[in-house]
Design a protein around this motif. Structure first.
Motif, PDB file in Angstrom:
ATOM      1  N   PRO A 141      17.969 -30.170 -14.607  1.00 49.16           N
ATOM      2  CA  PRO A 141      18.413 -31.004 -13.476  1.00 49.16           C
ATOM      3  C   PRO A 141      18.133 -32.482 -13.748  1.00 49.16           C
ATOM      4  N   MET A 142      19.093 -33.325 -13.392  1.00 52.51           N
ATOM      5  CA  MET A 142      18.937 -34.774 -13.538  1.00 52.51           C
ATOM      6  C   MET A 142      19.374 -35.434 -12.237  1.00 52.51           C
ATOM      7  N   LEU A 143      18.434 -36.143 -11.621  1.00 50.75           N
ATOM      8  CA  LEU A 143      18.671 -36.807 -10.338  1.00 50.75           C
ATOM      9  C   LEU A 143      18.810 -38.307 -10.557  1.00 50.75           C
ATOM     10  N   MET A 144      19.925 -38.861 -10.101  1.00 53.88           N
ATOM     11  CA  MET A 144      20.200 -40.302 -10.230  1.00 53.88           C
ATOM     12  C   MET A 144      19.798 -41.016  -8.941  1.00 53.88           C
ATOM     13  N   LEU A 145      19.015 -42.078  -9.091  1.00 55.45           N
ATOM     14  CA  LEU A 145      18.634 -42.939  -7.970  1.00 55.45           C
ATOM     15  C   LEU A 145      19.350 -44.268  -8.139  1.00 55.45           C
ATOM     16  N   THR A 146      19.892 -44.814  -7.057  1.00 50.34           N
ATOM     17  CA  THR A 146      20.522 -46.124  -7.192  1.00 50.34           C
ATOM     18  C   THR A 146      20.660 -46.832  -5.858  1.00 50.34           C
ATOM     19  N   THR A 147      20.643 -48.146  -5.919  1.00 46.12           N
ATOM     20  CA  THR A 147      20.906 -48.961  -4.736  1.00 46.12           C
ATOM     21  C   THR A 147      22.405 -49.131  -4.540  1.00 46.12           C
ATOM     22  N   GLU A 148      23.178 -48.752  -5.557  1.00 42.20           N
ATOM     23  CA  GLU A 148      24.628 -48.876  -5.486  1.00 42.20           C
ATOM     24  C   GLU A 148      25.188 -47.825  -4.526  1.00 42.20           C
ATOM     25  N   ALA A 149      25.807 -48.276  -3.445  1.00 45.52           N
ATOM     26  CA  ALA A 149      26.386 -47.342  -2.481  1.00 45.52           C
ATOM     27  C   ALA A 149      27.813 -46.971  -2.865  1.00 45.52           C
ATOM     28  N   ASP A 150      28.332 -47.626  -3.871  1.00 48.75           N
ATOM     29  CA  ASP A 150      29.708 -47.444  -4.308  1.00 48.75           C
ATOM     30  C   ASP A 150      29.974 -46.004  -4.751  1.00 48.75           C
ATOM     31  N   SER A 151      31.040 -45.398  -4.245  1.00 45.90           N
ATOM     32  CA  SER A 151      31.366 -44.022  -4.604  1.00 45.90           C
ATOM     33  C   SER A 151      31.721 -43.902  -6.084  1.00 45.90           C
ATOM     34  N   ARG A 152      32.162 -44.993  -6.717  1.00 50.38           N
ATOM     35  CA  ARG A 152      32.473 -44.933  -8.150  1.00 50.38           C
ATOM     36  C   ARG A 152      31.225 -44.624  -8.970  1.00 50.38           C
ATOM     37  N   ILE A 153      30.081 -45.167  -8.543  1.00 47.30           N
ATOM     38  CA  ILE A 153      28.829 -44.894  -9.260  1.00 47.30           C
ATOM     39  C   ILE A 153      28.489 -43.411  -9.150  1.00 47.30           C
ATOM     40  N   ARG A 154      28.663 -42.835  -7.964  1.00 49.26           N
ATOM     41  CA  ARG A 154      28.411 -41.401  -7.793  1.00 49.26           C
ATOM     42  C   ARG A 154      29.304 -40.583  -8.725  1.00 49.26           C
TER      43      ARG A 154
END
Length: 126
Positions: free
Chosen positions: A79-92
């Motif tokens: 499992p790899m969990l990504m954390l980000t301040t980017e709310a942009d759906s493209r980043i997801r």
């Protein structure tokens, strides 16, 4: 079955400490890295059962780190969990394409972190 060892990667020392403290309190062994390059070096030296990584970091970013680790046999399925301040759906979408198992937007509270981790780590009932 013992809890997996988790590699936590974030360029913010205070955030790394908070994430590490939450995970350790839940019984996980935690190793911290300040950036993607350090994380990749640690991942080559040891085996981790999960990765929790920030996206935006100096040097190697989280997407590149995930792609790099996913290309190896050892980390192809953890499992790899990504954390980000980017709310942009493209980043997801990019995170999913890179191989992220989950996504947690910052800021988050410890409860949200633990829910995300628990959802990704398989548990065995004995």
């Amino acid at each position: 079955m013992s809890s997996p060892s988790i590699l936590v990667v974030d360029d913010s020392p205070s955030l790394r400490r908070m994430i590490g403290a939450c995970l350790r309190a839940a019984g996980y062994a935690v190793t911290e890295a300040a950036d993607g390059d350090q994380a990749r070096a640690l991942a080559q030296q040891s085996s981790f059962g999960m990765l929790v990584t920030d996206q935006v970091m100096p040097g190697m970013d989280g997407l590149t780190l995930i792609r790099s680790l996913r290309a190896t046999e050892r980390y192809a399925r953890i499992p790899m969990l990504m954390l980000t301040t980017e709310a942009d759906s493209r980043i997801r979408e990019q995170a999913r394409e890179a191989g992220a198992s989950g996504f947690l937007p910052k800021p988050f509270d410890p409860g949200q972190l633990m829910e995300a981790v628990s959802a990704l780590i398989p548990t065995t009932e004995g």
